[in-house]
Design a protein around this motif. Structure first.
Motif, PDB file in Angstrom:
ATOM      1  N   TRP A   1       9.512  -8.740  -6.534  1.00  0.00           N
ATOM      2  CA  TRP A   1       9.912  -8.730  -5.126  1.00  0.00           C
ATOM      3  C   TRP A   1       9.420  -9.982  -4.404  1.00  0.00           C
ATOM      4  CZ3 TRP A   1      13.703  -6.572  -2.881  1.00  0.00           C
ATOM      5  CH2 TRP A   1      13.753  -6.436  -1.494  1.00  0.00           C
ATOM      6  N   LEU A   2       8.214 -10.415  -4.700  1.00  0.00           N
ATOM      7  CA  LEU A   2       7.652 -11.628  -4.090  1.00  0.00           C
ATOM      8  C   LEU A   2       8.564 -12.819  -4.354  1.00  0.00           C
ATOM      9  CD1 LEU A   2       5.432 -13.404  -2.814  1.00  0.00           C
ATOM     10  CD2 LEU A   2       4.187 -13.261  -4.980  1.00  0.00           C
ATOM     11  N   VAL A   3       8.928 -13.017  -5.597  1.00  0.00           N
ATOM     12  CA  VAL A   3       9.796 -14.142  -5.960  1.00  0.00           C
ATOM     13  C   VAL A   3      11.166 -14.010  -5.294  1.00  0.00           C
ATOM     14  CG1 VAL A   3      11.088 -15.127  -7.905  1.00  0.00           C
ATOM     15  CG2 VAL A   3       8.628 -14.717  -8.107  1.00  0.00           C
TER      16      VAL A   3
ATOM     17  N   ALA B   1       6.136 -12.745   2.345  1.00  0.00           N
ATOM     18  CA  ALA B   1       6.637 -12.121   1.119  1.00  0.00           C
ATOM     19  C   ALA B   1       5.492 -11.532   0.302  1.00  0.00           C
ATOM     20  CB  ALA B   1       7.422 -13.148   0.292  1.00  0.00           C
ATOM     21  N   LEU B   2       4.364 -12.220   0.255  1.00  0.00           N
ATOM     22  CA  LEU B   2       3.200 -11.702  -0.467  1.00  0.00           C
ATOM     23  C   LEU B   2       2.708 -10.405   0.172  1.00  0.00           C
ATOM     24  CD1 LEU B   2       1.045 -11.903  -2.660  1.00  0.00           C
ATOM     25  CD2 LEU B   2      -0.266 -13.390  -1.106  1.00  0.00           C
ATOM     26  N   LYS B   3       2.692 -10.371   1.487  1.00  0.00           N
ATOM     27  CA  LYS B   3       2.275  -9.157   2.196  1.00  0.00           C
ATOM     28  C   LYS B   3       3.195  -7.978   1.846  1.00  0.00           C
ATOM     29  CE  LYS B   3       1.254  -7.409   6.812  1.00  0.00           C
ATOM     30  NZ  LYS B   3       1.233  -7.690   8.243  1.00  0.00           N
ATOM     31  N   GLU B   4       4.506  -8.231   1.842  1.00  0.00           N
ATOM     32  CA  GLU B   4       5.469  -7.190   1.453  1.00  0.00           C
ATOM     33  C   GLU B   4       5.234  -6.747   0.014  1.00  0.00           C
ATOM     34  OE1 GLU B   4       9.562  -8.095   3.949  1.00  0.00           O
ATOM     35  OE2 GLU B   4       9.640  -7.981   1.772  1.00  0.00           O
ATOM     36  N   ALA B   5       5.064  -7.715  -0.881  1.00  0.00           N
ATOM     37  CA  ALA B   5       4.881  -7.400  -2.300  1.00  0.00           C
ATOM     38  C   ALA B   5       3.629  -6.556  -2.511  1.00  0.00           C
ATOM     39  CB  ALA B   5       4.812  -8.692  -3.108  1.00  0.00           C
ATOM     40  N   GLN B   6       2.565  -6.866  -1.776  1.00  0.00           N
ATOM     41  CA  GLN B   6       1.342  -6.076  -1.878  1.00  0.00           C
ATOM     42  C   GLN B   6       1.539  -4.684  -1.292  1.00  0.00           C
ATOM     43  OE1 GLN B   6      -1.204  -9.062  -0.081  1.00  0.00           O
ATOM     44  NE2 GLN B   6      -2.068  -9.593  -2.079  1.00  0.00           N
TER      45      GLN B   6
ATOM     46  N   LYS C   1       3.800 -17.296  -8.028  1.00  0.00           N
ATOM     47  CA  LYS C   1       3.624 -18.516  -7.228  1.00  0.00           C
ATOM     48  C   LYS C   1       4.036 -19.758  -8.028  1.00  0.00           C
ATOM     49  CE  LYS C   1       0.561 -20.637  -3.917  1.00  0.00           C
ATOM     50  NZ  LYS C   1      -0.698 -20.520  -3.191  1.00  0.00           N
ATOM     51  N   ALA C   2       3.648 -19.804  -9.302  1.00  0.00           N
ATOM     52  CA  ALA C   2       4.022 -20.945 -10.153  1.00  0.00           C
ATOM     53  C   ALA C   2       5.541 -21.020 -10.326  1.00  0.00           C
ATOM     54  CB  ALA C   2       3.332 -20.825 -11.512  1.00  0.00           C
ATOM     55  N   TYR C   3       6.177 -19.876 -10.514  1.00  0.00           N
ATOM     56  CA  TYR C   3       7.635 -19.849 -10.666  1.00  0.00           C
ATOM     57  C   TYR C   3       8.314 -20.321  -9.380  1.00  0.00           C
ATOM     58  CZ  TYR C   3      12.369 -18.015 -11.372  1.00  0.00           C
ATOM     59  OH  TYR C   3      13.731 -17.878 -11.476  1.00  0.00           O
TER      60      TYR C   3
ATOM     61  N   LYS D   1      -0.811  -5.865  -7.206  1.00  0.00           N
ATOM     62  CA  LYS D   1      -2.277  -5.955  -7.177  1.00  0.00           C
ATOM     63  C   LYS D   1      -2.836  -6.990  -8.152  1.00  0.00           C
ATOM     64  CE  LYS D   1      -2.971  -1.075  -6.000  1.00  0.00           C
ATOM     65  NZ  LYS D   1      -1.596  -0.748  -5.746  1.00  0.00           N
ATOM     66  N   THR D   2      -2.169  -7.201  -9.257  1.00  0.00           N
ATOM     67  CA  THR D   2      -2.696  -8.036 -10.332  1.00  0.00           C
ATOM     68  C   THR D   2      -2.630  -9.515  -9.985  1.00  0.00           C
ATOM     69  OG1 THR D   2      -2.030  -6.370 -11.948  1.00  0.00           O
ATOM     70  CG2 THR D   2      -2.461  -8.587 -12.796  1.00  0.00           C
ATOM     71  N   THR D   3      -3.810 -10.141  -9.968  1.00  0.00           N
ATOM     72  CA  THR D   3      -3.909 -11.571  -9.635  1.00  0.00           C
ATOM     73  C   THR D   3      -3.047 -12.422 -10.562  1.00  0.00           C
ATOM     74  OG1 THR D   3      -6.155 -11.203  -8.832  1.00  0.00           O
ATOM     75  CG2 THR D   3      -5.539 -13.472  -9.312  1.00  0.00           C
ATOM     76  N   GLY D   4      -3.018 -12.092 -11.848  1.00  0.00           N
ATOM     77  CA  GLY D   4      -2.209 -12.850 -12.808  1.00  0.00           C
ATOM     78  C   GLY D   4      -0.728 -12.814 -12.485  1.00  0.00           C
ATOM     79  N   TYR D   5      -0.236 -11.691 -12.001  1.00  0.00           N
ATOM     80  CA  TYR D   5       1.166 -11.598 -11.590  1.00  0.00           C
ATOM     81  C   TYR D   5       1.424 -12.481 -10.372  1.00  0.00           C
ATOM     82  CZ  TYR D   5       1.739  -7.322 -14.459  1.00  0.00           C
ATOM     83  OH  TYR D   5       1.805  -6.405 -15.469  1.00  0.00           O
ATOM     84  N   ILE D   6       0.494 -12.468  -9.430  1.00  0.00           N
ATOM     85  CA  ILE D   6       0.625 -13.301  -8.230  1.00  0.00           C
ATOM     86  C   ILE D   6       0.669 -14.777  -8.623  1.00  0.00           C
ATOM     87  CG2 ILE D   6      -0.469 -14.010  -6.053  1.00  0.00           C
ATOM     88  CD1 ILE D   6      -1.643 -11.106  -5.930  1.00  0.00           C
ATOM     89  N   GLU D   7      -0.224 -15.177  -9.524  1.00  0.00           N
ATOM     90  CA  GLU D   7      -0.266 -16.571  -9.974  1.00  0.00           C
ATOM     91  C   GLU D   7       1.031 -16.973 -10.673  1.00  0.00           C
ATOM     92  OE1 GLU D   7      -3.807 -16.475 -12.354  1.00  0.00           O
ATOM     93  OE2 GLU D   7      -5.126 -16.632 -10.595  1.00  0.00           O
TER      94      GLU D   7
END
Length: 185
Positions: free
Chosen positions: A143-145, A158-163, A177-179, A168-174
């Motif tokens: 959803w963030l992407v 978008a990050l606020k919505e996704a959370q 963000k990279a994508y 929750k997983t930092t690795g997914y967020i990273e």
């Protein structure tokens, strides 16, 4: 004397264009896409944004309710090993479109996964659809992407919505963000 009918025609067209409904003009005050927490069966969490449901794992009975609610497509982000039943077979028996785009760890959340999910989310013919994982943590990453790249929402919103959805997983967020960074180049 023929100039008079032309003048009348131009005046008439001018009056008509002034009476077009306001909806014909873009709405500068349009609200952003709303994310609503909803209740349907035992699905937790469950949010809806326009014609997209964002969810944790539905039960078999929940899929029946989803079908009755008009959903056309089920997008499952879970791996087959996580489920002790044939979700795809059950969903297809309900005559719903079933799309499996599995990933489990941040290492398996690849650009190809993001691409596939975006293609499905942006295909209006598949809507309404439900995008689910076990707890909606993975759903939040997708959803963030989608919100940043496809809906032009700024990253922080978008990050606020996704959370809110369940990310929750930092690795997914990273990975998300990279994508996003790579796609915006």
């Amino acid at each position: 004397m023929q100039k008079l009918p032309l003048l009348k025609s131009l005046m008439f067209l001018g009056l008509i264009s002034c009476t077009l409904p306001a909806s014909a003009e873009p709405d500068a005050d349009a609200k952003p896409q709303e994310l609503k927490s909803i209740s349907l069966g035992q699905i937790t969490p469950l949010y809806r944004s326009k014609l997209v449901y964002l969810a944790g794992q539905p039960t078999k009975e929940d899929f029946r309710l989803i079908q009755k609610d008009g959903v056309k497509t089920v997008v499952n982000l879970r791996t087959e090993k996580e489920l002790d039943w044939d979700e795809g077979g059950f969903v297809r028996m309900l005559e719903l479109d079933y799309v499996a785009i599995p990933f489990l760890t941040p290492d398996t959340l690849t650009p190809a996964v993001f691409d596939q999910c975006r293609n499905v989310l942006n295909d209006q013919a598949r809507h309404p659809l439900i995008l689910h994982s076990a707890s909606a943590n993975r759903v939040g990453a997708i959803w963030l992407v989608h919100r940043v790249l496809d809906d032009d929402l700024d990253y922080d919103a978008a990050l606020k919505e996704a959370q809110q959805v369940g990310l929750k997983t930092t690795g997914y967020i990273e990975k998300a963000k990279a994508y996003i960074t790579e796609q915006k180049k």
